[in-house]
Design a protein around this motif. Structure first.
Motif, PDB file in Angstrom:
ATOM      1  N   GLY C 363      32.792  69.350  34.782  1.00 36.65           N
ATOM      2  CA  GLY C 363      31.648  69.883  35.517  1.00 36.65           C
ATOM      3  C   GLY C 363      32.165  70.832  36.589  1.00 36.65           C
ATOM      4  N   GLY C 364      31.859  70.541  37.848  1.00 41.51           N
ATOM      5  CA  GLY C 364      32.301  71.413  38.917  1.00 41.51           C
ATOM      6  C   GLY C 364      33.697  71.067  39.428  1.00 41.51           C
ATOM      7  N   LEU C 365      34.188  69.895  39.028  1.00 39.12           N
ATOM      8  CA  LEU C 365      35.458  69.428  39.557  1.00 39.12           C
ATOM      9  C   LEU C 365      36.629  70.058  38.806  1.00 39.12           C
ATOM     10  CD1 LEU C 365      36.891  67.299  41.448  1.00 39.12           C
ATOM     11  CD2 LEU C 365      36.911  65.829  39.428  1.00 39.12           C
ATOM     12  N   LYS C 366      37.494  70.764  39.551  1.00 36.27           N
ATOM     13  CA  LYS C 366      38.647  71.379  38.891  1.00 36.27           C
ATOM     14  C   LYS C 366      39.825  70.432  38.996  1.00 36.27           C
ATOM     15  CE  LYS C 366      36.967  76.016  39.753  1.00 36.27           C
ATOM     16  NZ  LYS C 366      37.120  77.280  40.495  1.00 36.27           N
ATOM     17  N   ALA C 367      39.934  69.516  38.039  1.00 32.17           N
ATOM     18  CA  ALA C 367      40.974  68.492  38.091  1.00 32.17           C
ATOM     19  C   ALA C 367      42.348  69.127  37.931  1.00 32.17           C
ATOM     20  CB  ALA C 367      40.731  67.455  37.008  1.00 32.17           C
ATOM     21  N   VAL C 368      42.433  70.097  37.015  1.00 29.61           N
ATOM     22  CA  VAL C 368      43.673  70.855  36.847  1.00 29.61           C
ATOM     23  C   VAL C 368      43.259  72.319  36.837  1.00 29.61           C
ATOM     24  CG1 VAL C 368      45.614  71.348  35.342  1.00 29.61           C
ATOM     25  CG2 VAL C 368      44.716  69.020  35.477  1.00 29.61           C
ATOM     26  N   ASP C 369      43.973  73.132  37.611  1.00 30.30           N
ATOM     27  CA  ASP C 369      43.484  74.483  37.833  1.00 30.30           C
ATOM     28  C   ASP C 369      44.634  75.485  37.711  1.00 30.30           C
ATOM     29  OD1 ASP C 369      41.733  76.479  38.405  1.00 30.30           O
ATOM     30  OD2 ASP C 369      41.706  76.141  40.568  1.00 30.30           O
ATOM     31  N   GLY C 370      44.770  76.048  36.538  1.00 26.14           N
ATOM     32  CA  GLY C 370      45.745  77.115  36.332  1.00 26.14           C
ATOM     33  C   GLY C 370      47.191  76.705  36.543  1.00 26.14           C
ATOM     34  N   VAL C 371      47.580  75.586  36.003  1.00 24.08           N
ATOM     35  CA  VAL C 371      48.938  75.096  36.198  1.00 24.08           C
ATOM     36  C   VAL C 371      49.872  75.649  35.126  1.00 24.08           C
ATOM     37  CG1 VAL C 371      50.389  73.051  36.128  1.00 24.08           C
ATOM     38  CG2 VAL C 371      48.242  73.012  37.402  1.00 24.08           C
ATOM     39  N   SER C 372      51.046  76.148  35.545  1.00 24.11           N
ATOM     40  CA  SER C 372      52.066  76.610  34.593  1.00 24.11           C
ATOM     41  C   SER C 372      53.397  75.964  34.948  1.00 24.11           C
ATOM     42  CB  SER C 372      52.237  78.130  34.659  1.00 24.11           C
ATOM     43  OG  SER C 372      51.015  78.758  34.394  1.00 24.11           O
ATOM     44  N   PHE C 373      54.130  75.546  33.947  1.00 25.68           N
ATOM     45  CA  PHE C 373      55.523  75.140  34.161  1.00 25.68           C
ATOM     46  C   PHE C 373      56.207  75.055  32.806  1.00 25.68           C
ATOM     47  CE2 PHE C 373      55.108  70.771  32.696  1.00 25.68           C
ATOM     48  CZ  PHE C 373      53.762  70.475  32.951  1.00 25.68           C
TER      49      PHE C 373
END
Lengths: 291, 381, 602
Positions: C363-373
């Motif tokens: 929904g509105g919650l960005k639990a993971v947001d654009g993570v790179s590794f």
């Protein structure tokens, strides 16, 4: 047109019966994540208790009605203690099977105690119905539709605007968290079963004047109500109501325009189609069950 | 409440083992044995009780009059559980007892169909009450019917509606089970033969909760008379009430269930003024009246066809064995088929070569809840 | 290596001889039973009861598979039974084809219907499945009653023929006994096959099964189709035995009877199914005194179902088995477990795992947001962050339990973003869970065998035994590696929490993964166990396996990890060599300053 109006009224009337029983399903499902296959038998038992009190013993209607509801509260409580509670930590499968066992037990206990003959139970009104232009409105169906509306409104108010209702909601959403917050989870579940048995009982007593009081009366309604619950999206009160009404109407029109003998098949066909193409139900977002 | 797992299992084991120790007792050879399959359990358990009572009344009369071939007659009842596998088991259990000379089967046609292959294999006479015409027309010479079959109920309904009530445009409503389908077919055929038209032929599934579409179809068909075959009284009750509510008031003639006690109670005024065919009507004959009196004394209930046919079956069977003078199946068969002019509770029995004993029905009228005998219609073919 | 191979051969030989002798004995007993069925002079009543028991039991075996092995409910077994019965009825009585052809056709139709029904709903499972099977049951009953031109409607079908060879009642009973014995043998040995093990894994824990490389959906459909097939087969034989069928014999109530038979006897084994079937067919015949009051018997029946579920969840046979098992413990392995060999991945991409711009929004919650590794091959890489920072969500997206909102995941330079969990496992991803997910009805060894069985796991070369024995050796090696080989036959429930964690790791290792995902492996362990775990992780790393670990325990992380990625509020705040990252002021602030947040822990 007259024909369509008449069919529509009957469809909605029957649909309201399904919706009423579906409410009980939804409540228990929300609280315990369990489908109660004995929900229909609650209706049947209540109707028989009512027959015993008001017909056989000749007690006044309202006294019998209230006593029947008391009996249903007791049935709900015993059901919880005997069937659900001991199995609450097991997976849903044993619980489903136990509720099926309970359904067989209830239906046949009544058969053993009361015999197989269908019984007559009078309705609340002396007038059987009203002729409104070309459409005949059965007073009992009108009553059922009204009671369904009242109960849905009550349920909404209860869950959204009372502390007890909110506690019940909290319990159904996350039992661990609820118990951490000091909500007595077992008591809440008990309350849910009692309330759900009451709902089933009211539905049973209301439909009895139309369908008569018989051992099988619960099973057929419950299956349709269950289908309505799924069509509405499991655990969704509004969905169950709409699902119930839709089923009633689809069935009636299907019988009138497609086939009478296959009438019972329509409900299940609609259900299967829903499960394949829209498993989340009418409005629901949840796709599968809780992991 | 402290029922442990071990305790429960122990109790279960004991209850499972117990029946094995109850030995079967029974004297051999001193009595003449008849077997009876009856629904002691299952949906028709209540009717099963009526059937047993009817049979026992006849049995008592036979035994009081000296029995059969000088022996007292004993009736051995097996539960058919109101199911098809149930009656197959019940019958095979009875059939295994070689000293049973003849049997009573079921009033339900599907059950008779189910047991028929075993009856043929055993080769002993079986009295039946199932009314599907096919039962006595499928080459099974050991089935003998003690109720008029559905081709007659159809013919009587048609005859009464067309010739007595003067109505020629029919709507037919029937259950889609074996009974309803066969009945609907028989009525349609009979109407065709006497030149009436069928405006609507509508089947419905048992335990329907609503008949609005059916009633509206009847209304729209423009039929001036309605004929029906209902299996369950609650279905009939709902249908009749909706019929009146939606303003269908054409004459209504129906199959036997329309005049049975339970239907009268459920439907109430909705069935007033309707006509029904009844294989048993208390006022139809002296024999029927006499039986009614006996049954009321024994069962404290009004008599009906469920018990009347078993009463007639035992009476006629015992008389036939006496006449044959031996228990040889072929001799009994011939004696039953030779039964002519026997005034039974259900009517006058004139067996034909197929094994059908009755060839007509009573027409009765529901007069404000009282069932009045109207006329008896019999056919000679 | 050669010592291991020599040791393995006798094991294989013994395992081969055992089942073979068993099968021979079984065949002898079955043949004897069939001969007894044909030549014992039963009367017709006993004959009917025995035919009914044998044919019903075949259908109940179907429930053993679907309910007992795979944990799925089927409330329409009577419908499948009816399909088989009607095929034989219509085939022999109306179309005059051979009994065998009709029997095969009926079983085939049931199989297809079961598979279709399963395919349409098994993704939903649970209550939905219960409802859909009821619907199917009801619709089929309506069709049997109303499609009169074909089914003869409620009249049913009479004069059903039997095959010429088995035309007599006794001969046909013999045929039923043979069929029962054959089907029973198959169902009895099913749990030892790959499909059977997969079914058990699915029943015990769907999530764990899918990350162990099992295609959960396919296994469920297979179980359901097999159940329907057996229903159809039993029904076809039933029709031959009774020579008359009608719609009311295949109603919903009968489906409940089938279910109760399976439950009463014990749903886990065909022996239980046979016991339950026999009891529920003979019981109504013997308990007649209860049946004088209509409903009383069935009321007790219903009550018994509740009590069995409550007090004897494994049925009569399951109950008896708990005593038998004590007497018949399997012999311990004579040879020591081989060493665990972990084969490095074939593609020499620079990094084992490449994560690019990964996002997961609820929904509105960005639990993971654009993570790179990226995780270097052969390294131990840690993913850390305060509670609620999105670590476990990341892990669940990586293993395919959640679909990412955006981003790309490459394992071994191979894009796995769109793959379902079991396919990722096949591609070389192994994982463990924060709250341990083992198959709780199985032994440690059986759990690890399922891990070893993953698709694409090539058992290291050498002259090791093939087939099941190879899997067992592989699993023992993995258990040996975590130090629990000595207890490999013990049921999971008898292990301590710490040991269960090790078994879960062994299950993943047995699959020979390219990358091992460990979700808070130290959670819930005491300090001794943590020390052991630390040692184990170092030993795994020493074998060259790439590890991605998530944990709170900074001591553990700083000790074993060479690289660290730090998340906070769903975003990456630091990434690099362990020592540097741990000195990063942002990281220190995040750990010291952040409020604990438990909003979206998976």
């Amino acid at each position: 047109m007259d024909l369509i109006l008449q069919l529509l009224f009957t469809g909605i009337g029957i649909g309201a019966v399904y919706a009423l029983v579906a409410l009980g399903f939804v409540l228990i499902f929300r609280a315990t994540n369990v489908v109660n296959f004995a929900q229909g038998e609650f209706s049947m038992v209540a109707a028989f208790v009512m027959v015993v009190l008001s017909v056989d013993l000749g007690w006044p209607y309202w006294v019998s009605f209230l006593l029947s509801l008391c009996a249903m509260a007791l049935v709900g409580a015993v059901f919880n203690l005997g069937v659900y509670y001991p199995l609450r930590h097991r997976s849903f499968l044993p619980v489903i099977i136990a509720t099926i066992g309970a359904s067989i037990f209830l239906a046949n206990s009544v058969l053993a105690l009361y015999g197989p003959q269908p019984q007559v139970l009078q309705g609340w009104f002396d007038t059987p119905g009203i002729q409104l232009g070309p459409v005949y409105l059965d007073s009992q169906y009108l009553l059922i539709i009204a009671v369904t509306i009242v109960l849905v409104a009550f349920q909404y108010w209860f869950f959204e605007h009372t502390l007890l209702g909110k506690k019940l909601q909290a319990t159904s959403q996350d039992k661990e968290m609820a118990s951490l917050l000091g909500i007595p989870v077992s008591a809440m579940i008990m309350l849910t079963f009692v309330y759900s048995a009451l709902l089933g009982g009211i539905a049973g007593i209301l439909v009895a004047p139309i369908l008569f009081v018989s051992i099988q009366m619960g099973a057929t309604i419950a299956l349709k109500a269950f289908a309505a619950t799924i069509i509405g999206g499991f655990g969704d009160v509004a969905g169950a109501i709409i699902g119930g009404l839709a089923l009633g109407v689809i069935e009636t029109f299907g019988a009138a325009y497609v086939s009478v003998p296959y009438k019972d098949g329509f409900a299940f066909l609609v259900l299967v189609l829903f499960l394949i193409f829209r498993p989340q139900g009418l409005f629901g977002e949840r796709v599968a069950e809780k992991a | 409440m402290k029922l442990t797992r071990r305790g429960f299992s122990g109790a279960l084991a004991a209850s499972l083992a117990a029946p094995a120790f109850i030995s079967r007792a029974g004297a051999q050879g001193t009595t003449l044995k008849l077997g009876m399959c009856a629904p002691v359990t299952g949906p028709a358990a209540e009717q099963g009780r009526y059937a047993q009572t009817g049979a026992k009344i006849a049995l008592d009369a036979v035994n009081k009059a000296g029995g059969v071939l000088g022996k007292q007659v004993e009736l051995i009842i097996e539960d058919d559980q109101t199911t098809n596998p149930g009656i197959v088991l019940a019958f095979s259990k009875l059939a295994a007892q070689e000293d049973i000379v003849a049997f009573l089967g079921s009033i339900r046609s599907t059950q008779v169909h189910a047991m028929a292959p075993d009856v043929l294999k055993l080769g002993k006479p079986v009295m039946i009450g199932g009314t599907d015409p096919a039962l006595t027309h499928m080459g099974n010479q050991w089935l003998f019917r003690f109720r008029p079959n559905d081709s007659y109920s159809g013919r009587v309904l048609a005859d009464y509606g067309v010739n007595t009530l003067g109505k020629k445009k029919w709507a037919i409503v029937h259950s889609t089970d074996a009974f309803g389908t066969a009945g609907g077919k028989a009525l349609t055929e009979a109407l065709g033969k006497i030149g009436a038209t069928v405006a609507l032929d509508q089947g419905y599934a048992n335990q329907s909760q609503d008949f609005t579409p059916v009633v509206l179809a009847v209304k729209q068909s423009g039929a001036d008379i309605l004929g029906s075959y209902f299996t369950f009284e609650n279905d009939l009750g709902i249908f009749a009430r909706q019929l009146r509510q939606l303003g269908v008031n054409v004459p209504y003639v129906g199959s036997p269930s329309i005049v049975n006690v339970s239907a009268l109670k459920l439907a109430g005024p909705a069935l007033y003024g309707t006509f029904g065919v009844a294989d048993y009507a208390e006022d139809s004959s002296e024999a029927a009246k006499a039986y009614g009196k006996l049954y009321r004394e024994a069962a404290k209930l009004p008599p009906d066809n469920q018990s009347a046919w078993t009463y007639d079956a035992i009476t006629i069977l015992c008389a036939a064995i006496n006449k044959a003078g031996k228990t040889d199946p072929q001799a009994i068969r011939e004696a039953i088929l030779a039964t002519k002019g026997h005034a039974g509770a259900e009517g006058t029995y004139n067996f034909d070569a197929n094994g059908d004993g009755l060839h007509g029905y009573n027409v009765v009228k529901n007069d404000k809840g009282n069932i009045l005998f109207d006329k008896h219609i019999d056919f000679n073919d | 290596m050669s010592a291991t191979a020599q040791a393995a051969k006798p094991v294989a030989a013994r395992r081969f001889r055992g089942p073979f002798a068993g099968a021979l004995a079984y065949a002898a007993i079955a043949a004897l039973a069939a001969v007894a069925a044909v030549y014992t002079p039963f009367d017709d009543y006993i004959l009917h009861i025995l035919v009914e028991t044998a044919t019903y039991a075949i259908a109940v075996f179907g429930l053993t598979v679907v309910l007992g092995l795979c944990g799925q409910i089927n409330l329409a077994q009577a419908a499948f039974f009816g399909l088989g019965a009607y095929a034989v009825g219509l085939g022999t009585a109306d179309l005059h084809v051979s009994f065998w052809l009709a029997l095969v056709a009926g079983a085939g139709v049931a199989l297809v219907m079961g598979a279709l029904l399963g395919m349409s709903t098994l993704r939903l499972g649970g209550h939905y499945l219960a409802m859909v099977t009821i619907s199917f049951q009801q619709i089929l009953t309506l069709v049997m009653i109303n499609w009169i031109p074909v089914t003869h409607g409620p009249d049913g079908i009479g004069n059903i023929a039997r095959p010429a060879l088995f035309a007599s009642g006794h001969g046909f009973l013999g045929l039923c006994v043979i069929a029962l014995a054959l089907v029973g043998y198959v169902v009895w040995h099913l749990p030892e096959t790959k499909l059977g093990r997969s079914m058990r894994a699915v029943r015990d824990n769907e999530l764990a099964a899918s990350v162990s490389g099992i295609d959960v959906y396919r296994v469920k459909v297979a179980a359901f189709a097999l159940c329907a097939l057996l229903g159809g087969l039993g029904g076809g034989l039933f029709a031959g035995g009774f020579s008359y069928v009608s719609p009311d014999q295949f109603s919903f109530a009968e489906s409940i009877v089938f279910l109760t038979m399976a439950l009463l006897g014990g749903v886990a084994s065909p022996i239980g199914a046979l016991i339950g079937t026999a009891l529920l067919i003979v019981l109504p015949e013997t308990l007649r005194f209860l049946k004088s009051v209509p409903g009383l018997y069935l009321a007790i029946y219903g009550l018994a179902v509740i009590l069995i579920i409550r007090f004897m969840p494994d049925g009569i046979w399951g109950f008896a088995q708990t005593y038998l098992r004590r007497l018949m413990r399997p012999a311990p392995f004579a040879q020591a477990a081989p060493d665990l060999v972990l084969v490095p991945a074939k593609i020499e991409a620079p990094s084992a795992l490449e994560v690019e711009g990964l996002s997961k929004h609820f929904g509105g919650l960005k639990a993971v947001d654009g993570v790179s590794f990226s995780v270097q091959r052969g390294s131990v890489h840690a993913l850390i962050g305060p509670n609620g920072s999105g670590k476990t969500t990341t892990l669940n997206v990586l293993s395919g339990l959640y679909a990412p909102t955006a981003g790309k995941i490459a394992l071994d330079a191979h894009d796995i973003t769109g793959l379902p969990p079991h396919a990722r496992t096949a591609a070389g991803l192994g994982r463990t869970f924060q709250n341990i997910r083992l198959f709780r009805s199985m032994s440690a060894l059986e759990n690890v065998v399922i891990g070893a069985e993953r698709k694409g796991n090539e058992i290291p070369p050498g002259d090791l035994p093939r087939g099941h024995a190879a899997l067992v050796e592989r699993a023992r090696a993995a258990l040996g590696f975590v130090g629990l080989e000595g207890r490999s036959r013990d049921p999971i429930t008898s292990f301590s929490y710490g040991h269960q964690r090790l078994i879960e790791i062994a299950r993943a290792l047995a699959g020979n993964p390219t990358l091992l995902l460990l979700d808070e492996p130290a959670a819930g362990l005491n300090s001794t166990e943590k020390l052991e775990l630390r040692g184990l992780l170092k030993r795994i790393a020493a074998k060259g396996l790439t590890i991605l670990i998530i944990d709170h325990d900074m001591a553990l992380v700083s000790d074993v990890a060479s690289h660290i990625t730090v998340l906070n509020f769903g975003r990456r705040i630091a990434d690099g060599v362990a020592a540097e990252v741990l000195r990063n002021p942002d990281v220190i602030a995040a750990y010291l300053g952040a409020e604990p947040d438990v909003a979206h822990r998976a």
